[in-house]
Structures are given as C-alpha cells and as structure tokens.
Design a protein around this motif. Sequence first.
Motif, short mmCIF file in Angstrom:
data_model
loop_
_atom_site.label_atom_id
_atom_site.label_comp_id
_atom_site.label_asym_id
_atom_site.label_seq_id
_atom_site.Cartn_x
_atom_site.Cartn_y
_atom_site.Cartn_z
N LEU A 171 -47.54 -64.86 82.04
CA LEU A 171 -46.42 -65.70 82.45
C LEU A 171 -45.88 -66.41 81.22
O LEU A 171 -46.46 -67.37 80.73
CB LEU A 171 -46.88 -66.72 83.49
CG LEU A 171 -45.82 -67.56 84.14
CD1 LEU A 171 -44.87 -66.68 84.94
CD2 LEU A 171 -46.44 -68.59 85.05
N ALA A 172 -44.80 -65.89 80.69
CA ALA A 172 -44.17 -66.48 79.51
C ALA A 172 -42.68 -66.60 79.78
O ALA A 172 -41.99 -65.59 79.89
CB ALA A 172 -44.42 -65.62 78.28
N LEU A 173 -42.21 -67.81 79.92
CA LEU A 173 -40.80 -68.04 80.18
C LEU A 173 -40.08 -68.47 78.91
O LEU A 173 -40.49 -69.44 78.27
CB LEU A 173 -40.62 -69.14 81.24
CG LEU A 173 -40.91 -68.76 82.68
CD1 LEU A 173 -40.73 -69.97 83.56
CD2 LEU A 173 -40.00 -67.65 83.14
N PRO A 174 -39.03 -67.76 78.54
CA PRO A 174 -38.23 -68.23 77.42
C PRO A 174 -37.42 -69.46 77.84
O PRO A 174 -37.33 -69.78 79.02
CB PRO A 174 -37.32 -67.03 77.12
CG PRO A 174 -37.27 -66.27 78.38
CD PRO A 174 -38.55 -66.50 79.10
N ARG A 175 -36.83 -70.10 76.87
CA ARG A 175 -35.99 -71.27 77.18
C ARG A 175 -34.71 -70.84 77.89
O ARG A 175 -34.16 -69.79 77.60
CB ARG A 175 -35.62 -72.00 75.90
CG ARG A 175 -36.77 -72.71 75.27
CD ARG A 175 -36.32 -73.44 74.03
NE ARG A 175 -37.36 -74.36 73.67
CZ ARG A 175 -37.18 -75.66 73.55
NH1 ARG A 175 -36.00 -76.18 73.74
NH2 ARG A 175 -38.18 -76.44 73.23
#
Length: 197
Positions: A171-175
């Motif tokens: 789970l990696a959300l960019p800005r």
Amino acid sequence: MQLHPTTVLIVWLLAVIGIQSAGYAVLGALGGALLATGTARRWVAYLGRARWLLLSLWLILAYHTPGEALFDSAWMPTWEGAAEASLHAARLVAMLGCLAWLFARLGRDELVSGLWGLLRPLRALRIDSERLVVRLALVLENLQEMPEKGAWKRMLAGGAEFAGGPDVLRLALPRWAARDTLAVAAAGLALAVMVTL
C-alpha cells in the motif's frame, strides 16, 4: 501523465456511471478514446469472455420489448426491442473497454492503493475499509485471469490448493497533485455532458 490511483478509480467509476445513459455518439467517442490508450488487446479478450452474456442480453431485450415485429414475422424480435438491445449491448461493450483501461493503468498494488484511498472516508463511519479493500482487490485480480477448466468445481469443494493469492499487499499512495483534481473535475464534467446528451 501519472495519475493518483484513486483518481484513476474515480475517473473509471464516473465513466461507468455515464455509460448507463450514453447514446451511440458518446459511446463511439469513448470507444475511440479507449482504443487510443492502447487497451485494444485486453478489451478484445474481455469481449471474448463476455460473448455469451452479450448474446443473452441482446436476445432477452430484443424479444421482451413490445413493438412491431421485424420483417412482419411472428417469431422475430421487435424493431424497438432490437434497437434497445443493441444500445444496451454497446453500453456493456463500452464498460468492458473501461475495465480494460482500468487494469491497463493500474497494477494489483496500485489498484489496492486506489481502493484504499477511495474507501478511506468510510473509516469515519466505523466501517473496516481495510478488509473490504483486500477482498475487492482479490476479486478484481481474479477477474483478470482466465480460470483453468474445472476450477469452479474445486472452488465449490473448498480445496486448499485453490485457495491462493498474495501473502502481502503493498500500500503506497503517491501525493495527490493538482493534475488529479483537474482529472476528477474533467471526468465529472464529462459525466454531466453524457447525462444531458
């Protein structure tokens, strides 16, 4: 242009909602835009899988809509039914194209991240969105792969060898960027146009 995964999901959802009231002109424009994104091969594969659904949908709508029979034959569907069935089938084809675009844009990990971002506001209602995200991600991942012959029997039997899936979901959300806000606004405007046409 790299969009936030949640933005991609919002654009996809708005497109699917708009397709429900779209006519042939809008569906043709959307189809051309989808083909320009390079999703043709995946789209054709989805159409191949849904061919019996498309045929069944067309026959049911064509034969169950009252009106004047085609070629004045009692066993033929009605003109009105054939027109309505063709429009609904075209809408389903467009939705499959949108699904092909979604899976081409987002990998499994990005899809999970996008779902998490989309469902994150549900935490305010004390709804466990994390479990829902994992379940939805597994369902959507299984839709991408053609099951092997007889897989449904093993699934119903609950065989342990069928229970698969990833052990870890990243789970990696960019800005969130200004382009994401513009993309969501443009998709909302396109939805408004599709509904009014």
